[in-house]
Scaffold this motif. Structure first.
Motif, PDB file in Angstrom:
ATOM      1  N   VAL A 158       0.611  -1.167  -0.096  1.00  0.00           N
ATOM      2  CA  VAL A 158       0.037   0.085   0.049  1.00  0.00           C
ATOM      3  C   VAL A 158       0.747   1.254  -0.130  1.00  0.00           C
ATOM      4  O   VAL A 158       0.496   2.144  -0.493  1.00  0.00           O
ATOM      5  CB  VAL A 158      -0.976   0.048   1.140  1.00  0.00           C
ATOM      6  N   GLY A 159       2.246   1.145   0.499  1.00  0.00           N
ATOM      7  CA  GLY A 159       3.109   2.573   0.742  1.00  0.00           C
ATOM      8  C   GLY A 159       3.354   2.561  -0.783  1.00  0.00           C
ATOM      9  O   GLY A 159       3.407   3.937  -1.057  1.00  0.00           O
ATOM     10  N   ASP A 160       3.765   1.525  -1.488  1.00  0.00           N
ATOM     11  CA  ASP A 160       4.299   1.621  -2.766  1.00  0.00           C
ATOM     12  C   ASP A 160       3.321   2.341  -3.685  1.00  0.00           C
ATOM     13  O   ASP A 160       3.229   3.102  -4.844  1.00  0.00           O
ATOM     14  CB  ASP A 160       4.846   0.449  -3.543  1.00  0.00           C
ATOM     15  N   PHE A 161       2.060   1.752  -3.564  1.00  0.00           N
ATOM     16  CA  PHE A 161       0.813   2.268  -4.240  1.00  0.00           C
ATOM     17  C   PHE A 161       0.658   3.596  -4.086  1.00  0.00           C
ATOM     18  O   PHE A 161       0.123   4.459  -5.034  1.00  0.00           O
ATOM     19  CB  PHE A 161      -0.608   1.349  -3.673  1.00  0.00           C
ATOM     20  N   ALA A 162       0.588   4.355  -2.844  1.00  0.00           N
ATOM     21  CA  ALA A 162       0.739   5.720  -2.577  1.00  0.00           C
ATOM     22  C   ALA A 162       1.599   6.493  -3.270  1.00  0.00           C
ATOM     23  O   ALA A 162       1.359   7.485  -3.627  1.00  0.00           O
ATOM     24  CB  ALA A 162       0.655   5.974  -1.136  1.00  0.00           C
ATOM     25  N   THR A 163       2.845   6.116  -3.045  1.00  0.00           N
ATOM     26  CA  THR A 163       3.891   6.729  -4.025  1.00  0.00           C
ATOM     27  C   THR A 163       3.700   6.650  -5.635  1.00  0.00           C
ATOM     28  O   THR A 163       3.878   7.785  -6.544  1.00  0.00           O
ATOM     29  CB  THR A 163       5.125   6.065  -3.843  1.00  0.00           C
ATOM     30  N   GLN A 164       3.322   5.651  -6.111  1.00  0.00           N
ATOM     31  CA  GLN A 164       3.206   5.653  -7.411  1.00  0.00           C
ATOM     32  C   GLN A 164       1.747   6.429  -7.784  1.00  0.00           C
ATOM     33  O   GLN A 164       2.040   7.070  -9.064  1.00  0.00           O
ATOM     34  CB  GLN A 164       2.550   4.108  -7.828  1.00  0.00           C
ATOM     35  N   ALA A 165       0.660   6.511  -7.299  1.00  0.00           N
ATOM     36  CA  ALA A 165      -0.434   7.306  -7.366  1.00  0.00           C
ATOM     37  C   ALA A 165       0.071   8.689  -7.413  1.00  0.00           C
ATOM     38  O   ALA A 165      -0.276   9.398  -8.239  1.00  0.00           O
ATOM     39  CB  ALA A 165      -1.330   6.989  -6.156  1.00  0.00           C
TER      40      ALA A 165
END
Length: 399
Positions: A339-346
């Motif tokens: 979920v942290g990587d998802f936030a950064t990508q978003a």
């Protein structure tokens, strides 16, 4: 030179860490949609501004009573009591510099080093931070997803209570997940507090930030008034986040202690801001109604788009100004690691900045779903639609 070891236990409000990353991305020339911080872009109502300016002009810029000026304490006792079907006296109200000091001073008043305090997780991160900083042991309790929104895991609460437990922190109309207790759930928490002789900190920051229905304070239940401290803040209802004004409503025994703590910590709450608080409570409530109508429109827009986003699902909350969607499948769709990587990508792909579940307490064993939090209080509806629409399209392009 060494600093105190207890500083290792001091956490922070992690939304500000997300804000720093968003600000850095914006400084590089990118557009950012700040869904990470629960601030309000609603201007302070004119009559509140006028009252504050008049108080300054009248010389109300010096010291004032530690527990608050009598006029504000009386106004708070009347307003908070009447909205909860209760009757409070000014001696049960202690004015503070916002809602956060209520958390710290409550814990200082009831918790000795080594004592245990129950707190919600996910929940406002300052609970955990202050329990551990002050030498206590935090025992978190979780929320379970149901077909009717999130519900407190009451079995876990029961199992967490020991002979060292002195208090439970209870946040109805909850940040970050917008959960609202049923009558049965609220009564169950109250019964546990009575059975085990626990103090209760009832965080009611969002008590009146709701779009339908009515709120009930746990303090109004039989046997609860004498063991409950209500946290009240002007930040949300009156969009006074930067004014730093709130109060604790507690039994007179505890209020006396709070007054002494105020004198030790900050002497008093800013004098002229307290007069602004009186104007907020006793003046026209039309700006509050207008703000709630605006927030409701934003909620509806955000829910519409999130509900149409591949891999996301969310309940429509009746209160607060947060959405807490399940993004487990969305993470898989875009190929993010977590979920942290998802936030950064978003953020980098769409400019949408948000907190994740991990910003609201350490994930508990057995959590197998991933969640994020959108705060829609600080963005106009057009930006909500454009930002979340871009996020939807980005995820959809990977589907």
């Amino acid at each position: 030179m060494k600093l105190a070891s207890r500083l290792d236990n001091l956490g922070t409000e992690t939304a500000f860490a997300v804000a720093a990353a968003a600000a850095d991305w914006k400084a590089q020339g990118h557009e950012v949609f700040p869904f990470h911080l629960g601030d309000l872009d609603v201007p302070l109502a004119g009559h509140i501004v006028e009252a504050m300016n008049a108080a300054i002009a009248d010389g109300k810029t010096g010291y004032c009573p530690g527990p608050g000026i009598p006029e504000l304490r009386a106004a708070l006792a009347d307003d908070i009591g009447s909205r909860r079907g209760m009757s409070f006296g000014p001696d049960e109200v202690t004015v503070m510099t916002g809602g956060k000091p209520v958390i710290t001073k409550f814990l200082q008043a009831v918790m000795n080093p080594g004592d245990e305090v129950l707190y919600p997780n996910p929940g406002f991160p300052i609970y955990e931070s202050q329990i551990e900083y002050l030498g206590g042991h935090g025992r978190s309790y979780r929320y379970l997803p149901t077909d009717d929104g999130f519900r407190i895991d009451l079995d876990q609460v029961r199992d967490a209570i020991t002979d060292k437990t002195v208090a439970i922190i209870y946040n109805d109309l909850q940040n970050p997940i917008s959960a609202e207790s049923t009558d049965a759930e609220r009564e169950a928490i109250a019964q546990l507090a009575i059975e085990h002789d626990l103090w209760v900190l009832s965080d009611e920051a969002y008590f009146e930030m709701r779009y339908e229905g009515t709120s009930t304070s746990i303090a109004s239940l039989p046997g609860m008034r004498e063991r409950t401290c209500i946290l009240y803040t002007f930040s949300k209802k009156f969009a006074m986040t930067g004014s730093r004004l709130g109060c604790a409503v507690a039994p007179a025994q505890m209020s006396t202690v709070f007054s002494t703590m105020n004198t030790n910590d900050e002497s008093c709450t800013t004098h002229y801001v307290q007069w602004a608080g009186i104007a907020a409570l006793t003046g026209t409530q039309e700006p509050v109604a207008d703000m709630l109508a605006t927030l409701k429109a934003r909620r509806d827009a955000a829910c519409e788009i999130v509900g149409d986003t591949p891999g996301m699902s969310v309940e429509t909350p009746r209160s607060t100004f947060y959405l807490f969607p399940d993004v487990t499948e969305a993470i898989q769709i875009v190929g993010a690691r977590d979920v942290g990587d998802f936030a950064t990508q978003a953020l980098h792909a769409t400019g949408v900045s948000f907190c994740t579940r991990n910003h609201f307490g350490r994930p508990q064993p057995g959590e197998d779903r991933s969640y994020i939090r959108f705060a829609y209080s600080g963005l106009p509806e057009e930006q909500i639609r454009r930002g979340l629409g871009g996020l939807r399209d980005w995820i959809g392009s990977h589907a």
